[in-house]
Motif scaffolding. Structure first.
Motif, mmCIF file in Angstrom:
data_model
loop_
_atom_site.group_PDB
_atom_site.id
_atom_site.type_symbol
_atom_site.label_atom_id
_atom_site.label_comp_id
_atom_site.label_asym_id
_atom_site.label_seq_id
_atom_site.Cartn_x
_atom_site.Cartn_y
_atom_site.Cartn_z
ATOM 1 N N TYR A 21 0.860 -1.176 0.000
ATOM 2 C CA TYR A 21 0.000 0.000 0.000
ATOM 3 C C TYR A 21 0.899 1.230 0.000
ATOM 4 C CZ TYR A 21 -3.844 -3.056 1.578
ATOM 5 O OH TYR A 21 -4.807 -4.041 1.680
ATOM 6 N N LYS A 59 -5.097 9.430 2.156
ATOM 7 C CA LYS A 59 -5.431 8.125 2.705
ATOM 8 C C LYS A 59 -4.534 7.041 2.134
ATOM 9 C CE LYS A 59 -9.318 7.360 -0.433
ATOM 10 N NZ LYS A 59 -10.767 7.084 -0.490
ATOM 11 N N VAL A 60 -4.576 5.907 2.773
ATOM 12 C CA VAL A 60 -3.789 4.765 2.360
ATOM 13 C C VAL A 60 -4.463 4.117 1.148
ATOM 14 C CG1 VAL A 60 -2.888 2.538 3.112
ATOM 15 C CG2 VAL A 60 -3.057 4.415 4.745
ATOM 16 N N MET A 95 4.717 7.287 1.575
ATOM 17 C CA MET A 95 5.048 6.228 2.524
ATOM 18 C C MET A 95 4.546 4.937 1.907
ATOM 19 S SD MET A 95 6.410 6.386 5.600
ATOM 20 C CE MET A 95 6.431 5.646 7.236
ATOM 21 N N PHE A 100 3.788 0.969 2.533
ATOM 22 C CA PHE A 100 3.576 -0.022 3.581
ATOM 23 C C PHE A 100 3.469 -1.409 2.971
ATOM 24 C CE2 PHE A 100 2.946 2.647 7.201
ATOM 25 C CZ PHE A 100 2.337 3.801 6.736
ATOM 26 N N GLN A 158 -4.815 -8.181 7.941
ATOM 27 C CA GLN A 158 -3.504 -7.822 7.432
ATOM 28 C C GLN A 158 -2.717 -7.066 8.495
ATOM 29 O OE1 GLN A 158 -3.933 -5.804 3.610
ATOM 30 N NE2 GLN A 158 -5.539 -7.246 3.008
ATOM 31 N N PHE A 218 0.601 -4.777 9.238
ATOM 32 C CA PHE A 218 1.420 -3.838 8.490
ATOM 33 C C PHE A 218 2.819 -3.697 9.074
ATOM 34 C CE2 PHE A 218 -1.310 -1.507 5.440
ATOM 35 C CZ PHE A 218 -2.510 -2.137 5.705
ATOM 36 N N GLY A 219 3.765 -3.430 8.184
ATOM 37 C CA GLY A 219 5.096 -3.045 8.595
ATOM 38 C C GLY A 219 5.134 -1.560 8.936
ATOM 39 N N PRO A 220 6.298 -1.083 9.375
ATOM 40 C CA PRO A 220 6.418 0.311 9.807
ATOM 41 C C PRO A 220 6.495 1.305 8.663
ATOM 42 C CG PRO A 220 8.505 -0.800 10.032
ATOM 43 C CD PRO A 220 7.525 -1.840 9.613
ATOM 44 N N GLY A 221 6.633 0.809 7.437
ATOM 45 C CA GLY A 221 6.650 1.695 6.278
ATOM 46 C C GLY A 221 8.036 2.142 5.868
ATOM 47 N N PHE A 252 -12.536 -2.791 9.692
ATOM 48 C CA PHE A 252 -11.385 -2.672 10.578
ATOM 49 C C PHE A 252 -11.202 -1.214 11.017
ATOM 50 C CE2 PHE A 252 -9.491 -6.788 9.438
ATOM 51 C CZ PHE A 252 -10.064 -7.023 8.200
ATOM 52 N N TYR A 293 -7.760 0.877 12.092
ATOM 53 C CA TYR A 293 -6.312 0.901 12.252
ATOM 54 C C TYR A 293 -5.922 2.234 12.877
ATOM 55 C CZ TYR A 293 -5.375 -3.222 9.319
ATOM 56 O OH TYR A 293 -5.298 -4.499 8.810
ATOM 57 N N GLN A 349 -2.716 4.962 13.473
ATOM 58 C CA GLN A 349 -1.406 5.375 12.952
ATOM 59 C C GLN A 349 -0.865 6.484 13.843
ATOM 60 O OE1 GLN A 349 -1.181 7.397 9.071
ATOM 61 N NE2 GLN A 349 0.522 6.050 8.531
ATOM 62 N N SER A 362 4.629 7.870 14.674
ATOM 63 C CA SER A 362 5.658 7.038 14.042
ATOM 64 C C SER A 362 5.230 6.557 12.660
ATOM 65 C CB SER A 362 5.950 5.816 14.921
ATOM 66 O OG SER A 362 4.800 4.994 15.001
ATOM 67 N N ARG A 363 3.953 6.677 12.357
ATOM 68 C CA ARG A 363 3.337 6.328 11.067
ATOM 69 C C ARG A 363 3.172 4.823 10.837
ATOM 70 N NH1 ARG A 363 4.354 10.070 6.058
ATOM 71 N NH2 ARG A 363 2.265 9.279 5.681
ATOM 72 N N GLN A 364 3.490 4.025 11.824
ATOM 73 C CA GLN A 364 3.178 2.590 11.720
ATOM 74 C C GLN A 364 1.673 2.389 11.751
ATOM 75 O OE1 GLN A 364 5.635 -0.269 13.310
ATOM 76 N NE2 GLN A 364 4.250 -1.742 12.393
ATOM 77 N N MET A 365 1.172 1.467 10.952
ATOM 78 C CA MET A 365 -0.259 1.137 10.938
ATOM 79 C C MET A 365 -0.493 -0.040 11.893
ATOM 80 S SD MET A 365 -1.900 3.051 8.762
ATOM 81 C CE MET A 365 -3.299 2.149 8.145
ATOM 82 N N LEU A 382 -3.268 -2.480 13.862
ATOM 83 C CA LEU A 382 -4.648 -2.957 13.900
ATOM 84 C C LEU A 382 -5.222 -2.740 15.295
ATOM 85 C CD1 LEU A 382 -6.996 -4.532 12.555
ATOM 86 C CD2 LEU A 382 -5.942 -6.623 13.439
ATOM 87 N N PHE A 385 -7.843 5.177 11.119
ATOM 88 C CA PHE A 385 -8.405 4.872 9.808
ATOM 89 C C PHE A 385 -9.419 3.751 9.914
ATOM 90 C CE2 PHE A 385 -5.881 7.427 7.001
ATOM 91 C CZ PHE A 385 -4.650 7.564 7.616
ATOM 92 N N LEU A 415 -7.724 -3.922 1.247
ATOM 93 C CA LEU A 415 -8.362 -3.006 2.177
ATOM 94 C C LEU A 415 -8.639 -1.685 1.474
ATOM 95 C CD1 LEU A 415 -6.078 -3.659 5.257
ATOM 96 C CD2 LEU A 415 -8.553 -3.997 5.222
ATOM 97 N N PHE A 466 -9.491 2.157 2.504
ATOM 98 C CA PHE A 466 -9.398 2.999 3.686
ATOM 99 C C PHE A 466 -10.213 4.282 3.544
ATOM 100 C CE2 PHE A 466 -6.099 1.126 6.340
ATOM 101 C CZ PHE A 466 -5.496 0.232 5.470
ATOM 102 N N GLY A 467 -10.665 4.781 4.688
ATOM 103 C CA GLY A 467 -11.212 6.125 4.751
ATOM 104 C C GLY A 467 -10.081 7.148 4.855
#
Lengths: 114, 117
Positions: free
Chosen positions: A35, A42-43, A89, A91, A103, A105-108, B35, B37, B39, B42-45, B47, B91, B105, B107-108
């Motif tokens: 992603y 948005k993602v 970014m 992911f 799913q 996710f990794g840290p990006g 779902f 999520y 963020q 740090s921007r990690q997604m 769950l 999100f 997925l 996302f909004g």
């Protein structure tokens, strides 16, 4: 707890250069995804991968993009000739056989194209 | 095509209080997942919680719970006893379950939640 890892955390490149973003999914997972998230937006889904082939791809995922699982652990996204608008970014995510629909996710990787 | 709408770009809550984040979605599918999520800066997604559409019971995970209204296509997230570490972008995401191997997925646009001390 197992997690998805991504390298590098930040990549800066010149427009027109090739970049490879790397991901190590959770070890027993079988389904892999990329992603991207442009800053402030948005993602968005790029591509999914299963059984050594692309399962689904979005319209963003054009001929400049490719994915590969070169060995049993890595999953890579290659952008052949980067454009300014590829700055985002990125992911990686993976899901497992028993939890296919969840799913992780990794840290990006933050990609900056100059 | 499926869409996910989060109508609250930003929200603020005092520490220890309860906050509800809204999400609506549009789909003609019957078999899907929803779902939330998180963020953080740090921007990690990460769950937070998931809900199967065929389950009428609302999902809960510790301080996080959802209010899933299938007929109204609404999926809100309630955070109880808010903590400073809950400060993040949240999100909402939708996944239709098709017969293929993978399902993407959608996302909004996210809600930025600030927990104030």
């Amino acid at each position: 707890e197992p997690e998805v890892t991504q390298t590098p955390s930040h990549q800066v490149t010149q427009m027109g250069q090739e970049v490879i973003l790397r991901c190590v999914p959770i070890s027993n997972h079988l389904y892999f995804y990329w992603y991207r998230q442009i800053l402030g937006q948005k993602v968005e889904f790029l591509v999914s991968f299963y059984n050594n082939e692309i399962s689904e791809k979005s319209e963003i995922f054009d001929d400049q993009f490719s994915v590969e699982r070169p060995d049993g652990s890595n999953f890579t996204l290659k952008i052949r000739s980067t454009k300014l608008e590829d700055s985002a970014m990125y992911f990686c995510a993976s899901s497992g056989q028993g939890t296919r629909d969840t799913q992780y996710f990794g840290p990006g990787t933050r990609l900056t194209v100059l | 095509a499926q869409t996910v709408t989060q109508s609250q770009p930003e929200m603020s809550v005092q520490e220890a209080e309860t906050v509800t984040l809204s999400c609506t979605y549009d789909t003609s599918e019957n078999n899907y997942y929803l779902f939330w999520y998180k963020q953080p800066p740090s921007r990690q997604m990460i769950l937070v919680i998931r809900q199967e559409a065929y389950k009428q019971q609302n999902a809960t995970e510790n301080r996080f719970s959802v209010n899933f209204q299938k007929a109204a296509k609404s999926f809100s997230l309630k955070i109880s006893d808010s903590q400073l570490g809950d400060t993040a972008m949240y999100f909402c995401a939708f996944m239709a379950r098709y017969g293929g191997a993978t399902n993407k997925l959608i996302f909004g646009t996210g809600t930025l939640l600030a927990v104030q001390p």
